[in-house]
Design an enzyme around this catalytic site. Structure first.
Site, mmCIF file in Angstrom:
data_model
loop_
_atom_site.group_PDB
_atom_site.id
_atom_site.type_symbol
_atom_site.label_atom_id
_atom_site.label_comp_id
_atom_site.label_asym_id
_atom_site.label_seq_id
_atom_site.Cartn_x
_atom_site.Cartn_y
_atom_site.Cartn_z
ATOM 1 N N SER A 1 9.796 29.071 -55.243
ATOM 2 C CA SER A 1 10.721 28.241 -56.011
ATOM 3 C C SER A 1 10.417 26.773 -55.779
ATOM 4 O O SER A 1 9.911 26.376 -54.720
ATOM 5 C CB SER A 1 12.170 28.516 -55.592
ATOM 6 O OG SER A 1 13.071 27.583 -56.159
ATOM 7 N N TYR B 1 18.964 29.186 -49.579
ATOM 8 C CA TYR B 1 18.005 29.635 -50.584
ATOM 9 C C TYR B 1 16.711 28.828 -50.484
ATOM 10 O O TYR B 1 15.606 29.402 -50.495
ATOM 11 C CB TYR B 1 18.619 29.487 -51.975
ATOM 12 C CG TYR B 1 17.775 29.992 -53.117
ATOM 13 C CD1 TYR B 1 17.715 31.354 -53.415
ATOM 14 C CD2 TYR B 1 17.044 29.115 -53.916
ATOM 15 C CE1 TYR B 1 16.957 31.822 -54.474
ATOM 16 C CE2 TYR B 1 16.277 29.578 -54.974
ATOM 17 C CZ TYR B 1 16.232 30.932 -55.247
ATOM 18 O OH TYR B 1 15.469 31.396 -56.295
#
Length: 329
Positions: A224, A237
Site C-alpha cells: 500500500s 494498517y
C-alpha cells in the site's frame, strides 16, 4: 570593484528582475483567465472514463460487500486482451471475491490461469467472481475461511493442489483496515486484528504455498501507499503494509535459489469495499480526490500490475520489488 563595474552589475540585476516580473505577469494573466476550473477537472488517462468524486455518501458494514457499493467498482477491463501470459498456471488469490482480488481473478483467467479465490464470508460477491472467471473460460474454486488461521491457510493450498494438481501463483491480498483518529483509541483487539490478518495471513499462506511451488512460480503481495508514506489515521494498517514491503524483499532473497519470485504491488486509493467499510460516509464521498489524478483507481487499473509480476514472460528478472500504483505523487 570599481564604481563602473558596480553600476554595470546593478543594471544587469535590475534588467533580470524586470524580466522576472514580465514572465510572472504573463503567468498571472494566464492563471486569472483560467480561473479555478482547471484545478477542478480530473484528468482521464485510461482506455475509458472513470468515476470521479464526489461519490454518494455511504458506509458499509465490515467486511464490505461489493454488491452494495455505488458506483459499482470497474473490474472487467473490457479493452484488455489476453495473450496467454499465464497459460496453464494455477493461481490462489486471497480477498478474491471483490475489489482488487476480483479484478485480478478476471485478468488471470483471461490470461489462461485456473483460479482459486479465498474469501471471508461474502458469498454473494464470491459467487459473482466465480461466474466471471468461468465466463473467461477458466475453472474457479471458491474457498471460505480466515487467513489468520495457519491451519486454514495450509488447507487452502492443499485444496488448490487437490483440484488443479499444483500451485504456481499466490496473490496475498486479503486485508483488514479500520481508522482511528486518536492514537490512544487504537486498542489491542483492533491492533491484533490488523496484524494477524495483514501479516500472519501473508506469512502462513506464503509458507504453505512455497513448500509446493516449483521453479518459475511467483508470489505477489498487496502492499500500500500507506506502507510507503504512512497514514496518520491508519497507524496499524500502515505498519502492516510497511511490514509487507519488507517481508516481500526479505522473502524474495530466501526463495530465489528455488526459482520462486516474490514481488508486491503498492496501490494508492482504490474504489473497493475496503475503504467504504472503514471511512465515514462523508469521507467516502471525497475518496481519492486528494491524489494528482483527483480520483481513486478502479480495480481494473491495478490488475495488469499483478499480471505483469506473476508472468515469467513479463518479469522473469524482477524479484523483491515494490511496484507503486498510486495515481502520481
Amino acid at each position: 570593484m570599481t564604481q563602473a563595474n558596480l553600476s554595470r552589475h546593478e543594471a544587469a540585476g535590475d534588467k533580470t528582475a524586470k524580466r522576472h516580473r514580465e514572465i510572472q505577469a504573463k503567468i498571472d494573466k494566464i492563471d486569472k483567465h483560467k480561473g479555478s476550473s482547471a484545478k477542478k477537472n480530473a484528468p482521464q488517462t485510461g482506455a475509458r472514463a472513470y468515476p470521479v468524486p464526489p461519490f454518494p455518501k455511504q458506509h458499509l458494514k465490515k467486511p464490505g460487500l461489493e454488491a452494495e457499493l455505488t458506483p459499482a467498482p470497474m473490474y472487467d477491463a473490457p479493452y484488455y486482451e489476453g495473450s496467454k501470459k499465464l497459460d496453464g498456471k494455477v493461481a490462489l488469490i486471497t480477498g478474491g471475491d471483490s475489489g482488487i482480488g476480483r479484478a485480478v481473478a478476471v485478468l488471470y483467467a483471461r490470461e489462461g490461469a485456473s483460479v482459486v479465490i479465498v474469501h471471508l464470508d461474502e458469498e454473494r460477491d464470491a459467487d459473482k467472481t466465480k461466474k466471471l472467471v468461468e465466463k473467461e473460460g477458466r475453472p474457479c474454486l471458491v474457498i471460505a475461511g480466515d487467513v489468520r488461521k495457519r491451519d486454514f491457510c495450509h488447507d487452502a493450498v492443499e485444496q488448490t493442489i487437490k483440484a488443479f494438481g499444483k500451485i504456481d501463483i499466490l496473490v496475498n491480498n486479503a486485508a483488514f483496515q479500520l481508522h482511528t483518529d486518536d492514537f490512544e483509541d487504537l486498542d489491542e483487539q483492533h491492533f491484533d486484528e490488523t496484524i494477524k490478518t495483514n501479516l500472519y495471513g501473508y506469512f502462513f499462506l506464503a509458507q504453505a504455498a512455497a513448500r509446493k511451488m516449483k521453479p518459475g512460480s511467483a508470489i505477489v503481495n498487496t502492499g500500500s501507499v500507506t506502507g510507503l508514506v504512512g497514514s496518520k489515521n491508519l497507524i496499524d494498517y500502515s505498519m502492516t503494509k510497511g511490514g509487507i514491503h519488507a517481508f516481500t524483499r526479505a522473502l524474495s532473497g530466501n526463495l530465489l535459489p528455488r526459482g520462486i519470485r516474490v514481488n508486491a504491488v503498492a496501490p494508492g486509493p482504490v474504489w473497493t469495499p475496503l475503504n467504504p467499510a472503514d471511512k465515514e460516509a462523508g469521507d467516502v464521498s471525497k475518496f481519492g480526490s486528494d491524489t494528482p489524478m483527483k480520483r481513486p483507481a478502479q480495480p481494473e487499473e491495478l490488475a495488469p500490475a499483478y499480471v505483469f509480476l506473476a508472468s515469467s514472460h513479463c518479469s522473469s528478472y524482477i524479484t523483491g520489488e515494490i511496484l507503486p500504483v498510486v495515481g502520481g505523487y
